[in-house]
Write an enzyme that holds these catalytic residues in place. Structure first.
Site, short mmCIF file in Angstrom:
data_model
loop_
_atom_site.label_atom_id
_atom_site.label_comp_id
_atom_site.label_asym_id
_atom_site.label_seq_id
_atom_site.Cartn_x
_atom_site.Cartn_y
_atom_site.Cartn_z
N SER A 72 -3.71 -40.83 -34.46
CA SER A 72 -2.78 -40.62 -35.93
C SER A 72 -3.60 -40.53 -37.18
O SER A 72 -4.83 -41.38 -37.49
CB SER A 72 -1.94 -41.98 -35.99
OG SER A 72 -1.24 -41.94 -36.98
N ASN A 125 -12.41 -42.85 -45.12
CA ASN A 125 -11.14 -42.11 -45.51
C ASN A 125 -10.41 -43.22 -46.30
O ASN A 125 -10.22 -44.21 -45.86
CB ASN A 125 -10.37 -41.25 -44.48
CG ASN A 125 -9.40 -42.21 -43.90
OD1 ASN A 125 -8.19 -42.46 -44.53
ND2 ASN A 125 -9.52 -42.77 -42.58
N ALA A 126 -9.71 -42.70 -47.34
CA ALA A 126 -8.69 -43.62 -48.16
C ALA A 126 -7.52 -42.43 -48.56
O ALA A 126 -7.37 -42.32 -49.59
CB ALA A 126 -9.35 -44.10 -49.29
N ASN A 172 3.42 -42.78 -34.87
CA ASN A 172 2.89 -43.69 -35.64
C ASN A 172 3.62 -44.26 -36.70
O ASN A 172 3.96 -43.34 -37.75
CB ASN A 172 1.37 -43.31 -36.02
CG ASN A 172 0.56 -44.45 -36.77
OD1 ASN A 172 0.88 -44.94 -37.77
ND2 ASN A 172 -0.29 -44.94 -36.21
N CYS A 192 -1.13 -51.35 -42.12
CA CYS A 192 -0.46 -50.80 -43.70
C CYS A 192 -0.64 -52.08 -44.59
O CYS A 192 -0.13 -53.06 -44.14
CB CYS A 192 0.69 -50.41 -43.50
SG CYS A 192 0.93 -49.15 -42.28
N GLY A 211 -11.94 -44.83 -31.07
CA GLY A 211 -13.04 -45.45 -31.91
C GLY A 211 -14.27 -44.57 -31.84
O GLY A 211 -14.96 -44.75 -30.65
#
Lengths: 303, 265
Positions: free
Chosen positions: A21, A69-70, A99, A130, A243
């Site tokens: 995702s 990443n953000a 997701n 989250c 991963g």
């Protein structure tokens, strides 16, 4: 002929290769590169109930063999997803996994309730990493109690199987995985990104506007592989390893360590055809090694 | 959009940090429009990992040229490739400059700062083919930052040059050169690519003079084709502001859509 299909118990996949995702858009973005029908399945970008703005840029920074990443889970929300995207995905003969995100436990349940009424979805992947607005921003994945609570709540009403995607940013991943299993999760997706940062030395400022982000890519593969192996010793439900997978060999490492399937993430950006190539690699490996069903290699690590 | 994992490099030219690579890519060349870009993989290894977004500089029959500055590890590795090597690319990507027939017979300003000239050479040619009259403004910090000047001159483009240090052409910013020239020149549209502060200044001039303008924006990108949502920028849309993907909706945007960062000029 090698049988690449894997049985997760709640879902049979034509092969163990899924997409992670957040790295595969809503699937449609990859159709110029990948025949989605060839995949074991694909996991679309995390969905909250409502559309979500996400974080300010810069949202990405590359580090050694990795990507932080953000994005902040920018997305179109369940309604638009169901109306605009789902009709375009329904006819693919592969497992579509959605997701699911939430700012609190009730939002996860609301997203699932909405999606339960839509056709063409094989399972939900519960993204419990989250930030939770009612718990000072701490995500449910950080403790066994909160993991259990959200899985239990969603599982009670969901008409579809639940795969719980865990965060690796914990002291004891095994107790979290056991809590997800206890809450009724059908599978475990292991794992999300590692909390990370990068600094701009000239400006003495963080390279990401959000300061912190999640590290993915080949850099994290050995870390998550360790967790998959540990969790596989203790849980009974199937594990999906995620991963830093870029090759068939990486996928096989995860499967030998105990994963029943894998998700390809950041590698989709590097080479959008990575998933297809991994499926080919797996077939070649099995043929050469005389393995009739790829399921024979799951959890076969000799320690 | 195509993936071309082995596009052979057929020529190369360098000027200090700046590099021009030409490679064969028939399908890409057939589709490419000015302002579009490619994602090029710097190496086969896993570091650096991501592809780099690079503007299409020109299209010649079945080949494409890219022009870029070696500023980091990725572009440095790309600049080390030689004739006979291969490029792993995806493209053409994004939405380019608007080339409509109404530009025929019109004067247009094409303004490039440093490596920002990259997509504008392609644009200048298409403008000329369209029957428009492009005037090019090309600025850099020093004479070393405007190496493509001769190429434009040799092809009889009207070109005005500037350097910040005065080592060639007008002394000062290209924005000042452009502003000064507006006393005797009134372009129908302005096309710009360059550093953020430069583009912000041009946008302001365009706004003040009520000239329509288009800008090609730069961003760090994860994928280049809309999947990662990493390259966003705040855009003004129907009076609302939202994060939009530069790779997919851009990289070319209308001047009045862009919200410029508050920077000192």
């Amino acid at each position: 002929m090698t049988d690449l299909s894997v049985d997760l118990g709640f879902l049979r996949l034509k092969n163990p290769v899924l997409t992670a995702s957040g790295t595969f858009g809503y699937g449609v973005e990859f159709t110029p590169f990948v025949d989605l029908n060839k995949l074991g399945g694909f996991v679309v970008k995390g969905l909250y109930f409502h559309p979500r703005l996400g974080n300010p840029p810069p949202r990405l920074v590359e580090t050694a063999s990795g990507l932080i990443n953000a994005i902040g889970l920018q997305g179109i929300g369940v309604k638009r997803f169901s109306e605009e995207i789902l009709p375009r995905l329904k006819n693919y003969e592969t497992a579509l996994i959605v997701n699911v995100c939430g700012e609190d436990d009730e939002e996860y349940a609301a997203v699932v309730e909405y999606l339960d009424k839509q056709d063409g979805i094989a399972a939900y992947e519960l993204n419990i990493s989250c930030p939770n607005t009612k718990r000072d921003g701490r995500c449910p994945a950080l403790s066994p109690e909160t993991t259990y609570a959200v899985v239990d709540l969603v599982k009670k009403t969901s008409v579809r199987p639940i795969i719980t995607k865990l965060s690796p940013n914990v002291t004891d991943i095994v107790e979290i995985a056991l809590a997800a299993q206890e809450g009724g999760s059908d599978g475990i997706a292991l794992a999300n990104t590692y909390l990370a940062m990068a600094v701009d030395v000239e400006k003495r400022s963080p390279k990401l506007a959000n300061v912190f982000g999640g590290l993915s890519g080949p850099a994290i593969k050995p870390l998550t592989l360790r967790m998959v192996f540990q969790v596989a010793q203790k849980v009974q439900i199937p594990i999906i390893g995620i991963g830093g997978i870029v090759s068939g060999n990486d996928a096989l490492e995860y499967m030998i360590a105990g994963a029943s399937a894998i998700e390809v993430g950041t590698a989709n950006f590097v080479d959008p055809e990575t998933t297809t190539k991994i499926i080919q690699d797996l077939e070649i490996h099995c043929r050469k090694a005389g393995i009739q069903s790829i399921e024979q290699i799951i959890g076969t690590l000799k320690v | 959009m195509h993936k071309e994992p082995k596009a052979p490099i057929i020529h190369k030219k360098t000027w200090g940090d700046y590099c021009l690579l030409g490679f064969q890519a028939e399908r890409l060349a057939a589709e490419a429009q000015p302002g579009q870009f490619i994602m090029a993989r710097p190496s086969d290894s896993l570091h650096p990992l991501l592809r780099r977004p690079i503007s299409i500089h020109s299209v010649l029959d079945d080949s494409i040229e890219i022009y870029f500055q070696q500023t980091g590890i990725g572009t440095t590795l790309l600049g080390q490739k030689e004739k006979g090597d291969f490029l792993d690319i995806i493209g053409p990507l994004g939405k380019g400059f608007h080339l409509e027939s109404s530009l025929q017979g019109k004067s247009v300003a094409i303004i490039g700062g440093g490596r920002g000239i990259a997509p504008l050479y392609f644009l200048a040619h298409r403008m000329r083919n369209l029957g428009a009259f492009p005037r090019i403004y090309y600025g850099g910090r020093t004479i070393n930052d405007i190496p493509l000047r001769q190429k434009f001159e040799e092809e009889d483009f009207e070109i005005l040059l500037s350097t910040d240090d005065g080592s060639f052409g007008f002394k000062g910013l290209v924005t000042a050169l452009f502003q000064k020239s507006l006393q005797e020149f009134s372009p129908f549209r302005i096309f710009t690519c360059g550093p953020e502060a430069m583009m912000a200044k041009i946008a302001q001039i365009a706004h003040d003079k009520d000239i329509s303008s288009e800008f090609s924006l730069e961003a760090i990108m994860g994928c280049g084709f809309g999947a990662c949502w990493g390259c966003v920028r705040k855009l003004r849309k129907e009076n609302e502001e939202e994060w939009s993907k530069i790779c997919e909706e851009g990289p070319v945007f209308q001047g009045d859509q862009i919200i410029w960062e508050k920077e000192e000029l």
